[in-house]
Every structure is written in structure tokens, then in C-alpha cells.
Write a protein that holds these residues in place. Structure first.
Motif, mmCIF file in Angstrom:
data_model
loop_
_atom_site.group_PDB
_atom_site.id
_atom_site.type_symbol
_atom_site.label_atom_id
_atom_site.label_comp_id
_atom_site.label_asym_id
_atom_site.label_seq_id
_atom_site.Cartn_x
_atom_site.Cartn_y
_atom_site.Cartn_z
ATOM 1 N N ASN A 36 0.859 -1.153 0.174
ATOM 2 C CA ASN A 36 0.066 -0.049 -0.005
ATOM 3 C C ASN A 36 0.897 1.160 0.112
ATOM 4 O OD1 ASN A 36 -2.554 -1.524 0.718
ATOM 5 N ND2 ASN A 36 -1.255 -1.907 2.457
ATOM 6 N N LEU A 37 0.619 2.138 -1.120
ATOM 7 C CA LEU A 37 1.207 3.610 -1.007
ATOM 8 C C LEU A 37 0.130 4.481 -0.711
ATOM 9 C CD1 LEU A 37 3.664 5.250 -1.273
ATOM 10 C CD2 LEU A 37 3.094 5.243 -3.630
ATOM 11 N N MET A 69 4.453 1.411 -10.166
ATOM 12 C CA MET A 69 4.351 0.509 -8.828
ATOM 13 C C MET A 69 3.190 -0.066 -8.819
ATOM 14 S SD MET A 69 5.770 3.369 -5.996
ATOM 15 C CE MET A 69 5.797 2.052 -4.299
ATOM 16 N N ILE A 70 1.958 0.593 -9.421
ATOM 17 C CA ILE A 70 0.815 0.023 -9.534
ATOM 18 C C ILE A 70 0.832 -1.281 -10.559
ATOM 19 C CG2 ILE A 70 -1.468 0.231 -10.501
ATOM 20 C CD1 ILE A 70 -1.390 3.151 -9.399
ATOM 21 N N ASP A 71 1.396 -1.060 -11.806
ATOM 22 C CA ASP A 71 1.682 -2.034 -12.868
ATOM 23 C C ASP A 71 2.482 -3.057 -12.387
ATOM 24 O OD1 ASP A 71 -0.312 -0.669 -14.221
ATOM 25 O OD2 ASP A 71 1.217 0.404 -15.506
ATOM 26 N N ASN A 72 3.519 -2.930 -11.874
ATOM 27 C CA ASN A 72 4.583 -3.866 -11.720
ATOM 28 C C ASN A 72 4.774 -4.391 -10.411
ATOM 29 O OD1 ASN A 72 5.357 -2.955 -14.321
ATOM 30 N ND2 ASN A 72 7.393 -1.634 -13.614
ATOM 31 N N TYR A 78 -3.393 5.144 -2.385
ATOM 32 C CA TYR A 78 -4.646 6.002 -1.819
ATOM 33 C C TYR A 78 -4.130 7.384 -1.744
ATOM 34 C CZ TYR A 78 -6.163 1.533 -0.439
ATOM 35 O OH TYR A 78 -6.633 -0.036 -0.231
ATOM 36 N N TYR A 79 -4.815 8.402 -2.721
ATOM 37 C CA TYR A 79 -4.299 9.496 -2.865
ATOM 38 C C TYR A 79 -5.364 10.220 -1.908
ATOM 39 C CZ TYR A 79 -3.048 13.863 -4.953
ATOM 40 O OH TYR A 79 -2.586 15.061 -5.004
ATOM 41 N N GLY A 97 -9.224 1.074 -10.715
ATOM 42 C CA GLY A 97 -8.390 -0.070 -10.624
ATOM 43 C C GLY A 97 -7.666 0.123 -9.155
ATOM 44 N N ASN A 98 -6.281 -0.005 -8.911
ATOM 45 C CA ASN A 98 -5.699 0.187 -7.654
ATOM 46 C C ASN A 98 -5.319 1.421 -7.296
ATOM 47 O OD1 ASN A 98 -5.370 -2.657 -7.432
ATOM 48 N ND2 ASN A 98 -3.457 -2.855 -7.788
#
Length: 287
Positions: A36-37, A69-72, A78-79, A97-98
Motif C-alpha cells: 500500500n502506498l 508501482m501499480i502495474d509492476n 490511496y491519494y 483499479g488500484n
């Protein structure tokens, strides 16, 4: 030291301003993996972009890194909205998506609940007296400009970096009182929501301590402090300062991993400081 975390939280990057350390945070995020970022507000500085700010390619690279980071790595991002990126109010809430864009959130981990918010909603100045907040922003921007000039000449003389803006703010007693009250009120809010802790940003002061039995954590900023909060898979939180990362060891490990076939995403770093800088070096912010 671990570099694969469950959650990483950063705030107050202020992309679009001269003071934003966008290159540094991109370099920082390349060293870590996380499930999680959380981007906890003031990521984009809409206030400055409306006035004299400039959007540059290096600011876009930050979002390119987040997308990678989302793709790989399948990271969930969460912004959370801050006061300087309050233009997000027009689209909240939004999930693609994520990627989730929202006002705040309750985060549960290791049997504990944390209320995560940028923190400006608990700041009477930014919520009720917007014009004073804008005035304070102008003064802060001026201090950062003067700070660059001072350190330019200090560098020529072989002197270490000195944060003039933080030094000035640390000497203003009203600012110190404001920060203390701000932190206490946030702790009360977390308790009222039935949470064990509160995680915020906004005041550009990295912190991790207990207030009346509530875990208070502030991720700092990427204008001066360059810090982040990270949680391991056992539920332990720590403050990581960019200045403490040993990038030479990182390069050596990556080269060694290439020849041995090891996973080069787990990278050794120097011991991270868990003690915040002294008051003079890390004073409270007016923002």
C-alpha cells in the motif's frame, strides 16, 4: 534494514513548486516495494500552480513512478486530499483499479485501527480563515526562496546545509503552541473515532509519539524534511529520512544481485534514524 514494507505513507510533496524535492522522492520510491502506498495530501500544490508555480517534467516523473508501482508491483495507491490539492473535491471519491482518491480513510493492521487524514480539516486557519492561510503560504514560499540563496553561499564556503525557514519557525512561540494544539486535537479525533492512532501530514513536521494513549504519527514533507512513514508486515511503524539512505550500498547490492540472480528489490540501507531532528533543525511549520 527491510525495504519491502506493507505500507508506505508520504505527504506534502507540493509538486508544481520550486521547493518540491520531486527527484528525491522518485529516487526514494525506487528503493522500496510496498503493498500500500498512501499519498496523504498536498501532493500537487494547486495554490502555487494558480499563482506562479510551474509544472515540470520531473513532477510528472513522480506519477510515472507511482503508475509503475501499480502495474509492476500491484501496489494499491490511496491519494488523500490535502488543502493545497483541494481541487480534488470536485471528483471525490474516485476509484480506478488500484488507485483510489478520497478525503481520508481508516486503516486497519495488526489488530489496530488508524485514522489517516492530511490534517487540514482540523486546522481552523485553513478551514475558516482561508485568506490567512494564503498569506502564510506566501511567507513560507519567501523563506524557501531566501533559504536557497543562503545555502548557495554556504555551499561555496564549504559549510553544511542550514534550513533558515525551519530555524525561523522554530523561534516563533505561537507556531510551537499551534503545533502542540494541532497534534493534541488530532489525537482526540482518533480516540473519538474509536481508533488506536492518527496518521497525518500538513504541518511539515515528522513525528512519531504517544499522545494521551493514542499513536500520533506525521509523515513530514518532501520540501525540507524529506521523510516517510513505513509499516512492516508485523505492524511496526518507523520514520525513514531520505538523508539516511546509503545509495552506494544499494548500487553495490544491485550489481551483486545481477550476477547471483537474487531479487534485487530487497536492498540494504544504512541504519535509519528513529529520532527526529532537534527542535532548531526540525521546527514546526506554519502550513
Amino acid at each position: 534494514m527491510k525495504t519491502h514494507f506493507k505500507t508506505i505513507i508520504v505527504s506534502d510533496i507540493h509538486l508544481g513548486t520550486k521547493g518540491s524535492k520531486s527527484k528525491e522522492i522518485v529516487r526514494f520510491l525506487k528503493q522500496y516495494r510496498c503493498e500500500n502506498l498512501i499519498l496523504n495530501g498536498d501532493i500537487i500544490d494547486g495554490w502555487q500552480l494558480k499563482k506562479s508555480g510551474t509544472w515540470k517534467r520531473k513532477h510528472t516523473r513522480f506519477f510515472n513512478r507511482v503508475i509503475k508501482m501499480i502495474d509492476n508491483q500491484k501496489t494499491k495507491v490511496y491519494y488523500l486530499r490535502g488543502n493545497h490539492d483541494d481541487f480534488l473535491d470536485q471528483i471525490l471519491p474516485l476509484q480506478i483499479g488500484n488507485l483510489s482518491i478520497q478525503t481520508d480513510m481508516i486503516y486497519e493492521s495488526a489488530g489496530k485501527k488508524y485514522f489517516i487524514t492530511h490534517g487540514d480539516v482540523f486546522d481552523s486557519i485553513t478551514t475558516n480563515l482561508r485568506w490567512i492561510a494564503y498569506l502564510g503560504d506566501v511567507g513560507y514560499t519567501f523563506l524557501l526562496w531566501l533559504n536557497r540563496i543562503v545555502n548557495h553561499y554556504r555551499f561555496k564556503q564549504g559549510l553544511p546545509y542550514f534550513s533558515l525557514s525551519q530555524y525561523v519557525k522554530s523561534k516563533v512561540k505561537s507556531a510551537v503552541s499551534y503545533v502542540d494544539q494541532y497534534e493534541t486535537e488530532l489525537a482526540k479525533m482518533a480516540k473519538a473515532k474509536g481508533c488506536d492512532g492518527i496518521i497525518c501530514g500538513h504541518i511539515h513536521k515528522a513525528e512519531k509519539r504517544i499522545i494521551d494513549g493514542v499513536e500520533y504519527m506525521n509523515s513530514g514533507d518532501w520540501v525540507e524534511t524529506m521523510s516517510a512513514l513505513a509499516e512492516d508486515h508485523e505492524g511496526n511503524w518507523q520514520l525513514i529520512y531520505y538523508s539516511e539512505i546509503d545509495f552506494k550500498s544499494i548500487r553495490d547490492h544491485q550489481i551483486g544481485s545481477f550476477f547471483t540472480g537474487e531479487d534485487n528489490t530487497v536492498i540494504p540501507i544504512r541504519q535509519v534514524s528513529f529520532t527526529p531532528p532537534s527542535e532548531d533543525l526540525n521546527p514546526p511549520s506554519f502550513r
